[in-house]
Design a protein around this motif. Structure first.
Motif, PDB file in Angstrom:
ATOM      1  N   ARG A   1      38.032  45.712  24.722  1.00  0.00           N
ATOM      2  CA  ARG A   1      39.388  45.880  25.250  1.00  0.00           C
ATOM      3  C   ARG A   1      40.302  46.555  24.219  1.00  0.00           C
ATOM      4  O   ARG A   1      41.077  47.458  24.552  1.00  0.00           O
ATOM      5  CB  ARG A   1      39.949  44.519  25.649  1.00  0.00           C
ATOM      6  CG  ARG A   1      41.344  44.564  26.220  1.00  0.00           C
ATOM      7  CD  ARG A   1      41.772  43.172  26.683  1.00  0.00           C
ATOM      8  NE  ARG A   1      43.171  43.160  27.082  1.00  0.00           N
ATOM      9  CZ  ARG A   1      43.813  42.071  27.501  1.00  0.00           C
ATOM     10  NH1 ARG A   1      43.169  40.916  27.577  1.00  0.00           N
ATOM     11  NH2 ARG A   1      45.081  42.137  27.841  1.00  0.00           N
TER      12      ARG A   1
ATOM     13  N   TYR B   1      41.412  50.531  29.309  1.00  0.00           N
ATOM     14  CA  TYR B   1      40.652  49.348  29.724  1.00  0.00           C
ATOM     15  C   TYR B   1      41.228  48.776  31.017  1.00  0.00           C
ATOM     16  O   TYR B   1      42.440  48.627  31.170  1.00  0.00           O
ATOM     17  CB  TYR B   1      40.699  48.286  28.632  1.00  0.00           C
ATOM     18  CG  TYR B   1      39.773  47.115  28.872  1.00  0.00           C
ATOM     19  CD1 TYR B   1      38.429  47.202  28.562  1.00  0.00           C
ATOM     20  CD2 TYR B   1      40.258  45.919  29.413  1.00  0.00           C
ATOM     21  CE1 TYR B   1      37.571  46.130  28.780  1.00  0.00           C
ATOM     22  CE2 TYR B   1      39.411  44.840  29.631  1.00  0.00           C
ATOM     23  CZ  TYR B   1      38.066  44.955  29.319  1.00  0.00           C
ATOM     24  OH  TYR B   1      37.222  43.896  29.535  1.00  0.00           O
TER      25      TYR B   1
ATOM     26  N   PHE C   1      34.190  48.819  30.657  1.00  0.00           N
ATOM     27  CA  PHE C   1      35.562  49.273  30.884  1.00  0.00           C
ATOM     28  C   PHE C   1      36.426  48.200  31.541  1.00  0.00           C
ATOM     29  O   PHE C   1      37.576  48.443  31.883  1.00  0.00           O
ATOM     30  CB  PHE C   1      35.558  50.530  31.748  1.00  0.00           C
ATOM     31  CG  PHE C   1      34.735  51.651  31.170  1.00  0.00           C
ATOM     32  CD1 PHE C   1      35.197  52.382  30.087  1.00  0.00           C
ATOM     33  CD2 PHE C   1      33.484  51.951  31.694  1.00  0.00           C
ATOM     34  CE1 PHE C   1      34.440  53.405  29.538  1.00  0.00           C
ATOM     35  CE2 PHE C   1      32.714  52.972  31.151  1.00  0.00           C
ATOM     36  CZ  PHE C   1      33.188  53.702  30.070  1.00  0.00           C
TER      37      PHE C   1
END
Length: 377
Positions: free
Chosen positions: A269, A276, A287
Motif C-alpha cells: 500500500r 493502491y 493493487f
C-alpha cells in the motif's frame, strides 16, 4: 366490477372475471376472461392487474404465455434468495430448463414434458443430485404458477422426483496432514492466507475474499463476517443467509499469521501510494482489489500438485475445519455457529457420520458419574 360466480363449476374455484378490451376483432368486441378464483376479492385483484397490464401493452394471455417468459417473471420475485442461490437458479434456467422447455406454453406444459426433460438431463451425464436441484427449480416455479391461478395445477407433482441414493462422501484431511500441507505451501503464493483461513475458521470462500481488516478484533481474537466477494469480483454486503453474518473466534496463532500477512499488505500500500485500491481487504491483489474465485482455484490446484496431496476442493477445507472441531469434542451447536448454518440440524445432517463414537462415549461416560458396583453373593 365485471366479476362473476359460476355455481355449476366443480371445486371451490368458482369465481372468474371478464372485461372488454375496447378492440373489435372480426366484428366482435374482444373480451378477456379468466376463471378459477376461490374468492371474489381474488378475482377482482387479478382483473385489475390484467387490465393494467393490457393498457401498458404487457398483457399475455395465460394460454399463450411461454414457459420461458413465465420463468423470467417468476425469478424476479425470488430476490429474497441468497445471491449464490439466485445465480445457481438462473444458471439452471439458462443452461438446461429454457432450452428444453422454454418454447412450450405454460398452460400446455405436461408431466410427460418434464419426464422427458429429466431423461435428457440423465443422458447429459448430470448427477442425480444436480438433476434433483434442477427439478426443484421447475417445481417451485410451477407451484407459484398454480398459486397465482395461471395454471389449474402443478403438473410436476405427477412426476417422480430424481432420487439421490448416495450423498457425495466428504473428504477431509487429518490434523497432521493439514499442518504439513500448510507448512509446505506457506510462501508459495500471496493467496495462501485464504487457504489458512478456510482451515482455521471454516469460512466460505466468498466470505474469506470479503473479509476486511476492520472486521478483525486482534485483542478479543475474533472476526466478523459482514460482506462477501462474488464470482464477478463484486463486493456485497451481508452473507449467504442471516445466520451467515456472524462472529468467529480465532486462535492466538491465527492472530499472528494475520498480523504477518498485514505487514506485506501495508508495504504494498505504501509502495503504490495513490494508485493502491484501498478496499481494506485481507485477501487482495497486489493493487488492493478483490480477488477472483478463479485465481484462488488456480492457486489451490497448484498447491495440490506441489504437495501431491489427495485431490479435494477448496470448499472441502470447510469440511476439514468441522472435522477438526469434532475430533476435539467441540459441541455441535458451536460448530454450527462457526460455520454459519441456518440450523443445527443442517450441521448434524452434514457431519453426523463423523461422530460414530458419540453414543459409545456417552454410555461409557455414565460410569464416571454413577458409582454403582454390581456383585453377586
Amino acid at each position: 366490477m365485471p366479476v362473476y360466480k359460476n355455481e355449476k363449476a366443480k371445486g371451490d374455484k368458482k369465481w372468474f372475471y371478464q372485461f372488454y378490451t375496447g378492440e373489435i376483432v372480426n366484428g366482435k368486441r374482444k373480451k378477456i376472461t379468466k376463471r378459477g378464483f376461490k374468492t371474489k376479492k381474488e378475482a377482482e385483484k387479478a382483473m385489475i392487474e390484467a387490465m393494467a397490464a393490457y393498457q401498458k401493452g404487457e398483457y399475455i394471455e395465460p394460454s399463450k404465455m411461454l414457459f420461458r417468459d413465465y420463468l423470467q417473471d417468476w425469478i424476479k420475485t425470488k430476490r429474497n434468495l441468497g445471491e449464490q442461490t439466485l445465480e445457481l437458479y438462473e444458471s439452471y434456467m439458462r443452461t438446461h430448463i429454457v432450452p428444453a422447455l422454454g418454447h412450450i406454453p405454460l398452460a400446455k406444459l405436461t408431466a410427460h414434458d418434464i419426464e422427458m426433460f429429466l431423461d435428457s438431463l440423465h443422458e447429459k451425464g448430470l448427477s442425480a443430485a444436480t438433476m434433483k436441484r434442477i427439478f426443484s427449480v421447475v417445481n417451485a416455479a410451477l407451484n407459484a404458477a398454480e398459486m397465482k391461478d395461471l395454471v389449474p395445477k402443478n403438473v410436476a407433482n405427477k412426476v417422480e422426483k430424481p432420487q439421490v441414493t448416495r450423498r457425495r462422501e466428504l473428504v477431509v484431511w487429518d490434523p497432521d496432514f493439514v499442518s504439513e500441507f500448510l507448512e509446505k505451501t506457506k510462501y508459495a503464493s500471496r493467496y495462501w492466507i485464504a487457504v489458512y483461513l478456510a482451515v482455521m475458521t471454516g469460512m466460505r470462500q466468498g466470505e474469506i475474499l470479503g473479509l476486511r481488516w476492520s472486521d478483525i478484533d486482534f485483542e478479543k481474537r475474533n472476526l466478523t463476517i459482514q460482506q462477501t466477494v462474488n464470482r464477478h469480483r463484486e463486493i456485497k454486503a451481508g452473507a449467504k443467509t442471516k445466520k451467515s453474518v456472524r462472529s468467529v473466534a480465532i486462535s492466538p496463532e491465527t492472530v499472528e499469521v494475520l498480523k504477518e500477512h498485514r505487514k506485506m499488505i501495508m508495504e504494498e500500500r505504501v509502495a503504490l501510494g495513490p494508485a493502491y485500491q484501498n478496499n481494506d481487504l485481507v485477501v487482495c491483489t497486489q493493487f488492493g482489489g478483490p480477488v477472483t474465485q478463479r485465481a484462488i482455484q488456480k492457486v489451490w490446484n497448484s498447491f495440490l500438485k506441489k504437495t501431491g496431496a489427495p485431490k479435494i476442493t477448496f470448499h472441502d477445507l470447510r469440511h476439514t475445519h468441522a472435522s477438526l472441531l469434532i475430533k476435539q469434542g467441540v459441541h455441535i451447536k458451536v460448530i454450527s455457529e462457526r460455520l454459519g448454518h441456518s440450523s443445527v440440524s443442517i450441521t448434524m445432517d452434514t457431519y453426523g457420520h463423523l461422530m460414530p463414537n458419540m453414543q459409545e462415549d456417552a454410555a461409557t461416560g455414565l460410569d464416571t458419574i454413577i458409582k454403582t458396583k454390581v456383585s453377586r453373593k
